[in-house]
Motif scaffolding. Structure first.
Motif, short mmCIF file in Angstrom:
data_model
loop_
_atom_site.label_atom_id
_atom_site.label_comp_id
_atom_site.label_asym_id
_atom_site.label_seq_id
_atom_site.Cartn_x
_atom_site.Cartn_y
_atom_site.Cartn_z
N THR A 194 0.85 -1.21 0.00
CA THR A 194 0.00 0.00 0.00
C THR A 194 0.87 1.25 0.00
OG1 THR A 194 -1.71 -1.23 1.14
CG2 THR A 194 -1.88 1.17 1.25
N PHE A 195 1.93 1.24 0.81
CA PHE A 195 2.83 2.40 0.84
C PHE A 195 3.73 2.46 -0.41
CE2 PHE A 195 1.61 2.78 5.28
CZ PHE A 195 1.50 4.15 5.39
N LEU A 196 3.99 1.30 -1.02
CA LEU A 196 4.76 1.34 -2.27
C LEU A 196 3.95 2.03 -3.36
CD1 LEU A 196 6.49 -2.18 -2.46
CD2 LEU A 196 7.63 0.03 -2.47
N GLN A 197 2.62 1.81 -3.32
CA GLN A 197 1.77 2.48 -4.31
C GLN A 197 1.76 3.99 -4.08
OE1 GLN A 197 -1.93 0.40 -3.84
NE2 GLN A 197 -1.07 -1.40 -4.84
N ASP A 198 1.64 4.39 -2.82
CA ASP A 198 1.64 5.81 -2.50
C ASP A 198 1.93 6.01 -1.01
OD1 ASP A 198 1.40 8.51 -2.72
OD2 ASP A 198 -0.78 8.55 -2.68
N GLY A 199 2.92 6.82 -0.72
CA GLY A 199 3.17 7.13 0.68
C GLY A 199 4.63 7.11 1.06
N PHE A 200 5.41 6.21 0.44
CA PHE A 200 6.84 6.17 0.80
C PHE A 200 7.56 7.37 0.20
CE2 PHE A 200 6.95 1.32 1.33
CZ PHE A 200 7.15 1.42 2.70
N SER A 201 8.50 7.91 0.97
CA SER A 201 9.39 8.93 0.40
C SER A 201 10.43 8.21 -0.46
CB SER A 201 10.07 9.71 1.52
OG SER A 201 10.81 8.83 2.33
N GLU A 202 11.11 8.99 -1.30
CA GLU A 202 12.19 8.44 -2.11
C GLU A 202 13.23 7.82 -1.17
OE1 GLU A 202 14.04 8.79 -6.22
OE2 GLU A 202 12.02 8.99 -5.51
N LYS A 203 13.70 6.64 -1.46
CA LYS A 203 14.71 5.95 -0.64
C LYS A 203 14.26 5.67 0.79
CE LYS A 203 18.59 7.51 -3.36
NZ LYS A 203 19.84 8.22 -3.44
N ALA A 204 12.96 5.44 0.95
CA ALA A 204 12.45 5.04 2.27
C ALA A 204 13.08 3.69 2.66
CB ALA A 204 10.94 4.92 2.23
N LYS A 205 13.04 3.40 3.95
CA LYS A 205 13.64 2.15 4.45
C LYS A 205 12.56 1.25 5.04
CE LYS A 205 18.21 3.64 4.46
NZ LYS A 205 19.52 3.05 4.40
N VAL A 206 12.50 0.03 4.55
CA VAL A 206 11.57 -0.95 5.11
C VAL A 206 12.41 -2.00 5.85
CG1 VAL A 206 9.79 -2.68 4.60
CG2 VAL A 206 10.00 -0.64 3.15
N VAL A 207 12.08 -2.22 7.10
CA VAL A 207 12.79 -3.24 7.88
C VAL A 207 11.74 -4.22 8.41
CG1 VAL A 207 14.37 -3.69 9.80
CG2 VAL A 207 14.45 -1.46 8.63
N SER A 208 11.86 -5.47 8.05
CA SER A 208 10.83 -6.45 8.42
C SER A 208 11.41 -7.54 9.31
CB SER A 208 10.23 -7.08 7.16
OG SER A 208 9.67 -6.07 6.35
N LEU A 209 10.59 -7.98 10.26
CA LEU A 209 11.05 -8.99 11.21
C LEU A 209 10.84 -10.39 10.66
CD1 LEU A 209 12.21 -8.48 14.18
CD2 LEU A 209 11.30 -6.52 12.99
N SER A 210 11.94 -11.06 10.42
CA SER A 210 11.92 -12.48 10.12
C SER A 210 12.28 -13.20 11.42
CB SER A 210 12.90 -12.79 8.99
OG SER A 210 12.96 -14.16 8.75
N SER A 211 12.92 -14.34 11.33
CA SER A 211 13.31 -15.09 12.52
C SER A 211 14.26 -16.20 12.08
CB SER A 211 12.07 -15.72 13.16
OG SER A 211 12.45 -16.74 14.06
N ILE A 212 15.12 -16.67 12.99
CA ILE A 212 15.94 -17.82 12.59
C ILE A 212 15.05 -19.05 12.37
CG2 ILE A 212 18.17 -17.07 13.51
CD1 ILE A 212 17.75 -19.01 15.83
N SER A 213 13.82 -19.03 12.90
CA SER A 213 12.89 -20.13 12.59
C SER A 213 12.57 -20.17 11.09
CB SER A 213 11.57 -19.95 13.33
OG SER A 213 11.76 -20.10 14.68
N GLY A 214 12.62 -19.02 10.46
CA GLY A 214 12.36 -18.96 9.02
C GLY A 214 13.55 -19.43 8.20
N ILE A 215 14.70 -19.53 8.85
CA ILE A 215 15.92 -19.95 8.15
C ILE A 215 16.20 -21.43 8.46
CG2 ILE A 215 18.42 -19.56 8.00
CD1 ILE A 215 17.70 -16.62 8.99
N ALA A 216 16.08 -21.78 9.75
CA ALA A 216 16.44 -23.15 10.17
C ALA A 216 15.22 -24.07 10.21
CB ALA A 216 17.07 -23.10 11.55
N GLY A 217 14.00 -23.48 10.37
CA GLY A 217 12.82 -24.30 10.62
C GLY A 217 12.83 -24.72 12.08
N ASN A 218 11.64 -24.95 12.62
CA ASN A 218 11.56 -25.29 14.04
C ASN A 218 10.38 -26.22 14.28
OD1 ASN A 218 12.56 -25.13 16.57
ND2 ASN A 218 11.80 -23.07 17.01
N VAL A 219 10.57 -27.23 15.11
CA VAL A 219 9.48 -28.18 15.41
C VAL A 219 8.31 -27.42 16.03
CG1 VAL A 219 8.83 -30.20 16.79
CG2 VAL A 219 11.14 -30.03 15.84
N GLY A 220 7.12 -27.71 15.56
CA GLY A 220 5.92 -27.06 16.12
C GLY A 220 5.68 -25.68 15.55
#
Ligand SMILES: NC(=O)c1ccc[n+]([C@@H]2O[C@H](COP(=O)([O-])OP(=O)(O)OC[C@H]3O[C@@H](n4cnc5c(N)ncnc54)[C@H](O)[C@@H]3O)[C@@H](O)[C@H]2O)c1
Length: 442
Positions: free
Chosen positions: A319-345
């Motif tokens: 939504t902000f990519l369509q309209d709202g971000f300034s030029e060279k805005a910074k997006v920082v998103s939370l992943s997790s090592i669970s997304g890299i290694a996988g985790n039981v459960g």
């Protein structure tokens, strides 16, 4: 923080009784605002293969940090340039520089290795790639006892200037990166902002932090405010009390909405456009877990995690990519090592956190506003989300890492602050783990 092995009295008792439990090092942290003398108290030596690049970073680091050479008895930081190494024999320079200094690096010292992939000759490519393995191994070898960190900045774009590397190195040499080790971070974007001082780097920037009422999000909101940003804390209406209190403390604003609600992204976008004009920083932090092995997982547990952690994150960013971000805005998103290694459960959770890395990578390359997108992958962090895990799961999370402890929300927040700032202008489309060198997925 409830890690009992950080308790001074207990540590003393274990020592007196000579009980052989490997106690984690006490990490030195600096959560003060960036200042002109961020590195001035540190003696940092710069060594490596002789090249114009080496001489330029030597000059720049000499201005930022206390002067030191590899011949000093004790050093706080070491930068080793491998730029220009092309043959197996060239790697001996790396060996010698590290071998001769490794015992001189003080507790909580920092090692930053710099490499550059600058031609596709298979041998050169292999030589430069081999440095990834060296850096990771070294981080495991020297970090456990006294909190030394080792990270690699890997230049993958011919046009990246030395100052871009030095800006990023400022963070990795500082005490704001105490829980980050064993990372290979690509420096791949040129023409970033040259900065003469890191003070109030985010002055007048407008930032959203989703899930900002508590935990990692609240710590991130504080860091962004500390560096001068105006912060909008987005969280569910049930978190009103915490969100209002924090908004008051950091002179920001609480915007209470469930980000999975159908028109929530548009509501936020309209609010920003009307009241602030543009958005400079989006921290996609809101996240939930609904852990169950897949045989026992309900469709609600599956859907709720996917909806908060991935669907709403994509919707809001688009939504902000369509309209709202300034030029060279910074997006920082939370992943997790669970997304890299996988985790039981955590099939649902790991799926979303891998998806965050994919989304980040894709929008970093394909957007016409030239925004930056990076992801942060925490390991075990001491928050409400992890507080109620069974004792042995918590112990595994803490101790199965080089630094043998869990991180603090502030450790993740400092990385978010770095990735939201011009210090990281050279870094795009990456994920960086803040995991104390967790063995999981490494
Ligand atoms: N704590 C850890 O060890 C750890 C490890 C890896 C990744 N992470 C990630 O870091 C992020 C923050 O984790 P935390 O430990 O601070 O969690 P937390 O549970 O302490 O805080 C999460 C915040 O998100 C908010 N939130 C949840 N659903 C929302 C929704 N639909 N709309 C708006 N806000 C919502 C919550 O109200 C809460 O304030 C999450 O994305 C999490 O997956 C945490």
């Amino acid at each position: 923080m409830n890690d009992y092995l950080q308790n001074k009295n207990l540590r003393q008792l274990l020592k007196v009784l000579n009980i052989p439990i490997p106690v984690p090092p006490i990490l030195k942290r600096n959560n003060n605002p960036y200042s002109d003398d961020e590195l001035q108290q540190k003696k940092i030596a710069v060594a490596g293969k002789s090249s114009d690049f080496l001489h330029q970073i030597q000059q720049e680091i000499r201005i930022l940090a206390g002067d030191a050479t590899i011949y000093d008895a004790v050093i706080d930081g070491l930068v080793v340039s491998c730029v220009g190494m092309q043959t197996i024999e060239d790697l001996e320079d790396l060996f010698t520089n590290i071998k001769n200094t490794v015992r001189k690096i003080a507790a909580n010292g920092r090692v930053v290795i710099v490499s550059k992939v600058d031609n596709m000759n298979p041998t050169t490519f292999a030589v430069q790639k081999s440095i990834d393995g060296f850096a990771r191994a070294l981080s495991k070898e020297i970090g456990g006892k006294n909190g030394i960190t080792v990270n690699l900045l890997k230049i993958t774009n011919e046009d990246v200037q030395p100052y871009e590397v030095v800006k990023a190195a400022t963070f990795f040499l500082s005490d704001k990166s105490s829980f980050i080790t064993g990372q290979v971070v690509e420096v791949n974007r040129d023409k970033g902002q040259e900065i003469s001082s890191p003070v109030r780097l985010l002055h007048e920037q407008v930032a959203i932090v989703t899930g900002g009422a508590r935990g990692i999000g609240a710590a991130a909101a504080k860091v962004l405010h500390r560096e001068g940003a105006r912060v909008i804390i987005v969280d569910v209406p049930q978190a009103k009390e915490d969100a209002d209190r924090l908004a008051n403390e950091i002179e920001g604003e609480a915007f209470l909405i469930d980000i999975t609600k159908e028109d929530s992204a548009t509501q936020l976008q309209q609010h920003i456009l009307k009241n602030y004009g543009k958005l400079d920083i989006l921290v996609n932090n809101a996240g939930i877990t609904r852990d169950k092995t897949i045989a026992k997982m309900s469709i609600d547990q599956w859907r709720s995690v996917l909806n908060v952690n991935l669907k709403a994150l994509i919707e809001l960013t688009n939504t902000f990519l369509q309209d709202g971000f300034s030029e060279k805005a910074k997006v920082v998103s939370l992943s997790s090592i669970s997304g890299i290694a996988g985790n039981v459960g955590q099939t649902n959770y790991s799926l979303t956190k891998a998806g965050v890395i994919g989304f980040t990578n894709s929008i970093a390359q394909n957007n016409n506003k030239k925004i930056y997108a990076n992801a942060v992958a925490p390991g075990f962090i001491e928050t409400k989300m992890t507080e109620n895990l069974p004792f042995f799961v918590k112990e595994g999370g803490r101790r199965l890492s080089t630094l043998k402890q869990g991180g603090l929300p502030e450790d993740v927040a400092e990385l978010i602050g770095f990735l939201a700032s011009p210090l990281s202008d050279g870094i795009n489309g990456q994920y960086i783990r803040v995991c104390g060198g967790s063995m999981l997925g490494a």
